[in-house]
Design a protein around this motif. Structure first.
Motif, PDB file in Angstrom:
ATOM      1  N   LEU A 138     -43.487 -24.667  38.368  1.00  0.00           N
ATOM      2  CA  LEU A 138     -42.959 -23.359  38.743  1.00  0.00           C
ATOM      3  C   LEU A 138     -42.589 -23.312  40.224  1.00  0.00           C
ATOM      4  O   LEU A 138     -41.590 -22.705  40.608  1.00  0.00           O
ATOM      5  CB  LEU A 138     -43.970 -22.270  38.402  1.00  0.00           C
ATOM      6  CG  LEU A 138     -43.961 -21.874  36.918  1.00  0.00           C
ATOM      7  CD1 LEU A 138     -45.247 -21.204  36.530  1.00  0.00           C
ATOM      8  CD2 LEU A 138     -42.777 -20.977  36.608  1.00  0.00           C
ATOM      9  N   VAL A 141     -39.234 -25.102  40.419  1.00  0.00           N
ATOM     10  CA  VAL A 141     -38.130 -24.279  39.922  1.00  0.00           C
ATOM     11  C   VAL A 141     -37.785 -23.208  40.952  1.00  0.00           C
ATOM     12  O   VAL A 141     -36.613 -22.980  41.273  1.00  0.00           O
ATOM     13  CB  VAL A 141     -38.494 -23.636  38.565  1.00  0.00           C
ATOM     14  CG1 VAL A 141     -37.445 -22.592  38.171  1.00  0.00           C
ATOM     15  CG2 VAL A 141     -38.590 -24.701  37.483  1.00  0.00           C
ATOM     16  N   ALA A 142     -38.812 -22.534  41.494  1.00  0.00           N
ATOM     17  CA  ALA A 142     -38.587 -21.490  42.493  1.00  0.00           C
ATOM     18  C   ALA A 142     -37.927 -22.047  43.742  1.00  0.00           C
ATOM     19  O   ALA A 142     -37.118 -21.371  44.390  1.00  0.00           O
ATOM     20  CB  ALA A 142     -39.911 -20.813  42.855  1.00  0.00           C
ATOM     21  N   ASN A 144     -35.884 -24.603  43.795  1.00  0.00           N
ATOM     22  CA  ASN A 144     -34.651 -25.305  43.408  1.00  0.00           C
ATOM     23  C   ASN A 144     -34.774 -26.822  43.510  1.00  0.00           C
ATOM     24  O   ASN A 144     -33.778 -27.522  43.719  1.00  0.00           O
ATOM     25  CB  ASN A 144     -33.457 -24.815  44.246  1.00  0.00           C
ATOM     26  CG  ASN A 144     -33.104 -23.378  43.964  1.00  0.00           C
ATOM     27  OD1 ASN A 144     -33.040 -22.967  42.805  1.00  0.00           O
ATOM     28  ND2 ASN A 144     -32.906 -22.600  45.007  1.00  0.00           N
ATOM     29  N   CYS A 166     -38.720 -16.986  38.994  1.00  0.00           N
ATOM     30  CA  CYS A 166     -38.358 -17.793  37.830  1.00  0.00           C
ATOM     31  C   CYS A 166     -38.159 -16.920  36.598  1.00  0.00           C
ATOM     32  O   CYS A 166     -38.877 -15.937  36.393  1.00  0.00           O
ATOM     33  CB  CYS A 166     -39.449 -18.819  37.521  1.00  0.00           C
ATOM     34  SG  CYS A 166     -39.883 -19.906  38.897  1.00  0.00           S
ATOM     35  N   THR A 167     -37.189 -17.288  35.780  1.00  0.00           N
ATOM     36  CA  THR A 167     -37.101 -16.753  34.430  1.00  0.00           C
ATOM     37  C   THR A 167     -38.021 -17.602  33.561  1.00  0.00           C
ATOM     38  O   THR A 167     -37.889 -18.829  33.536  1.00  0.00           O
ATOM     39  CB  THR A 167     -35.667 -16.824  33.892  1.00  0.00           C
ATOM     40  OG1 THR A 167     -34.833 -15.972  34.686  1.00  0.00           O
ATOM     41  CG2 THR A 167     -35.599 -16.390  32.444  1.00  0.00           C
ATOM     42  N   VAL A 168     -38.984 -16.967  32.896  1.00  0.00           N
ATOM     43  CA  VAL A 168     -39.937 -17.673  32.038  1.00  0.00           C
ATOM     44  C   VAL A 168     -39.748 -17.155  30.620  1.00  0.00           C
ATOM     45  O   VAL A 168     -39.879 -15.957  30.365  1.00  0.00           O
ATOM     46  CB  VAL A 168     -41.400 -17.440  32.495  1.00  0.00           C
ATOM     47  CG1 VAL A 168     -42.364 -18.206  31.602  1.00  0.00           C
ATOM     48  CG2 VAL A 168     -41.575 -17.854  33.952  1.00  0.00           C
ATOM     49  N   TYR A 280     -38.574 -22.613  32.004  1.00  0.00           N
ATOM     50  CA  TYR A 280     -38.403 -21.872  33.256  1.00  0.00           C
ATOM     51  C   TYR A 280     -37.114 -22.324  33.934  1.00  0.00           C
ATOM     52  O   TYR A 280     -36.771 -23.493  33.909  1.00  0.00           O
ATOM     53  CB  TYR A 280     -39.550 -22.119  34.254  1.00  0.00           C
ATOM     54  CG  TYR A 280     -40.848 -22.609  33.689  1.00  0.00           C
ATOM     55  CD1 TYR A 280     -41.668 -21.770  32.934  1.00  0.00           C
ATOM     56  CD2 TYR A 280     -41.281 -23.909  33.926  1.00  0.00           C
ATOM     57  CE1 TYR A 280     -42.864 -22.223  32.434  1.00  0.00           C
ATOM     58  CE2 TYR A 280     -42.483 -24.373  33.422  1.00  0.00           C
ATOM     59  CZ  TYR A 280     -43.260 -23.531  32.671  1.00  0.00           C
ATOM     60  OH  TYR A 280     -44.448 -23.981  32.165  1.00  0.00           O
ATOM     61  N   TYR A 281     -36.429 -21.362  34.536  1.00  0.00           N
ATOM     62  CA  TYR A 281     -35.286 -21.676  35.387  1.00  0.00           C
ATOM     63  C   TYR A 281     -35.127 -20.551  36.395  1.00  0.00           C
ATOM     64  O   TYR A 281     -35.761 -19.499  36.283  1.00  0.00           O
ATOM     65  CB  TYR A 281     -33.999 -21.895  34.574  1.00  0.00           C
ATOM     66  CG  TYR A 281     -33.702 -20.843  33.540  1.00  0.00           C
ATOM     67  CD1 TYR A 281     -32.913 -19.739  33.836  1.00  0.00           C
ATOM     68  CD2 TYR A 281     -34.216 -20.950  32.246  1.00  0.00           C
ATOM     69  CE1 TYR A 281     -32.647 -18.774  32.895  1.00  0.00           C
ATOM     70  CE2 TYR A 281     -33.950 -19.983  31.288  1.00  0.00           C
ATOM     71  CZ  TYR A 281     -33.164 -18.896  31.611  1.00  0.00           C
ATOM     72  OH  TYR A 281     -32.895 -17.942  30.672  1.00  0.00           O
ATOM     73  N   SER A 282     -34.315 -20.772  37.398  1.00  0.00           N
ATOM     74  CA  SER A 282     -34.219 -19.837  38.521  1.00  0.00           C
ATOM     75  C   SER A 282     -33.720 -18.468  38.082  1.00  0.00           C
ATOM     76  O   SER A 282     -32.781 -18.359  37.285  1.00  0.00           O
ATOM     77  CB  SER A 282     -33.289 -20.391  39.598  1.00  0.00           C
ATOM     78  OG  SER A 282     -33.099 -19.441  40.631  1.00  0.00           O
ATOM     79  N   ARG A 283     -34.352 -17.435  38.614  1.00  0.00           N
ATOM     80  CA  ARG A 283     -33.920 -16.069  38.352  1.00  0.00           C
ATOM     81  C   ARG A 283     -32.875 -15.623  39.371  1.00  0.00           C
ATOM     82  O   ARG A 283     -32.206 -14.615  39.172  1.00  0.00           O
ATOM     83  CB  ARG A 283     -35.142 -15.144  38.398  1.00  0.00           C
ATOM     84  CG  ARG A 283     -34.844 -13.684  38.122  1.00  0.00           C
ATOM     85  CD  ARG A 283     -36.107 -12.860  38.038  1.00  0.00           C
ATOM     86  NE  ARG A 283     -36.856 -13.139  36.822  1.00  0.00           N
ATOM     87  CZ  ARG A 283     -38.027 -12.613  36.517  1.00  0.00           C
ATOM     88  NH1 ARG A 283     -38.604 -11.769  37.367  1.00  0.00           N
ATOM     89  NH2 ARG A 283     -38.638 -12.907  35.394  1.00  0.00           N
TER      90      ARG A 283
END
Length: 311
Positions: A138, A141-142, A144, A166-168, A280-283
């Motif tokens: 996480l 991901v946050a 990048n 993050c989009t979870v 998870y990927y970047s929000r």
């Protein structure tokens, strides 16, 4: 000290020197003169106030301070390299590489079929897989550092501010199983309960694992005194140790869907413990088209293997 005169090049030379046998080898790898290497190191030492190399047995070796600085220098250069590649790829209108971080059994169950599906439409895109813990994923991901993360739900130890970046999203649910050698005395059971494991060697995951927390709470509620006597870094390690008949594991059945651990069987465990696998990927910014396509492939693969695990 602001260190304005220190550049990425200084850290690149420092890192190359630390990994080389001598200054001549470092200079050759960098394509510069030994004098230029020496000058750059002196600037870095002067600006940081650190002594980075010492002469020992006729060669320059990193000091303790240099050893502590090395991983930070490597991380900074990795970020810079990734930014350069991203700029080139975006200039060309495409993303040439996707970095995927994976924690847990998704590595052997979900990611391989997802890659196979993805490469039918995006054969030129390079995929890099990094194996890590959910806690670290996480963060990456946050920050990048990876485009996509796949693992367990966030645990309490993860900073809420990181999770908010993050989009979870859940991609599948399974229920915990007992994993044991097929010759084990409990393999004949249709269901295994906490009391059945009394006296057994339990092989578990680190305390940072969400699954470990759920198992500990379940044993406590069942009033059975049991804790892992052997701890493996990940689910692959648990299955490998079970395969060697060192004990019994409690884990996600996704680990066994590909049949890579012959001689190991899974039995339903009760009370039921539901395990979630998340992506998870970047929000902060929408995923580029190939990243979005790979996210879709991961979701499709997850649904297929979770159905297989339930059958």
């Amino acid at each position: 000290m602001p260190l304005e005169s220190v550049t990425a090049r200084h850290f690149e030379i420092f890192l190359t020197m630390a990994l080389s046998r001598n200054m001549a080898e470092a200079a050759d790898a960098l394509g510069i003169s030994q004098a230029a290497v020496s000058k750059s190191l002196k600037v870095l030492e002067h600006e940081t106030g650190l002594s980075l190399f010492r002469l020992a047995n006729g060669r320059l070796t990193p000091t303790a301070e240099a050893e502590r600085l090395l991983p930070f220098a490597q991380r900074a250069l990795d970020h810079l390299d990734r930014a350069r590649r991203a700029a080139l790829e975006l200039r060309g209108g495409d993303v040439g590489q996707i970095v995927v971080g994976v924690a847990g059994p998704a590595l052997v169950s979900i990611i391989p079929p997802a890659i196979e599906r993805f490469r039918r439409d995006w054969p030129a895109t390079r995929i890099e897989i990094q194996i890590d813990s959910t806690l670290s994923l996480l963060d990456k991901v946050a920050g990048n550092e990876v485009d996509i993360g796949v693992g367990t739900p966030p645990v309490q130890e993860i900073d809420a501010r990181v999770v908010q970046l993050c989009t979870v999203r859940d991609i599948c649910e399974t229920t915990l199983v007992a994993v044991l050698p097929k010759e084990h005395r409990l393999a004949a059971r249709t269901v295994i309960r906490p009391a059945d494991l009394a006296g057994e060697t339990l092989i578990g995951l680190p305390d940072s694992s969400a699954t470990t927390h759920l198992i500990a709470a379940m044993f406590q509620q069942a009033r059975v005194a049991q804790a892992p006597q052997i701890v493996a870094a990940n689910a692959v390690g648990v299955c490998s140790l079970v395969q060697q008949k060192l004990g019994v594991g409690l884990m996600n059945p996704l680990m066994l869907t590909q049949g890579i651990f012959p001689g190991v069987v899974a039995r339903p465990f009760r009370p039921r413990i539901v395990l979630r696998t998340c992506i998870y990927y970047s929000r902060l910014h929408p995923p580029a088209p190939p990243v979005a396509a790979f996210i879709d492939c991961i979701g499709r693969a997850a649904r297929a293997v979770s159905a297989q695990a339930r059958s």
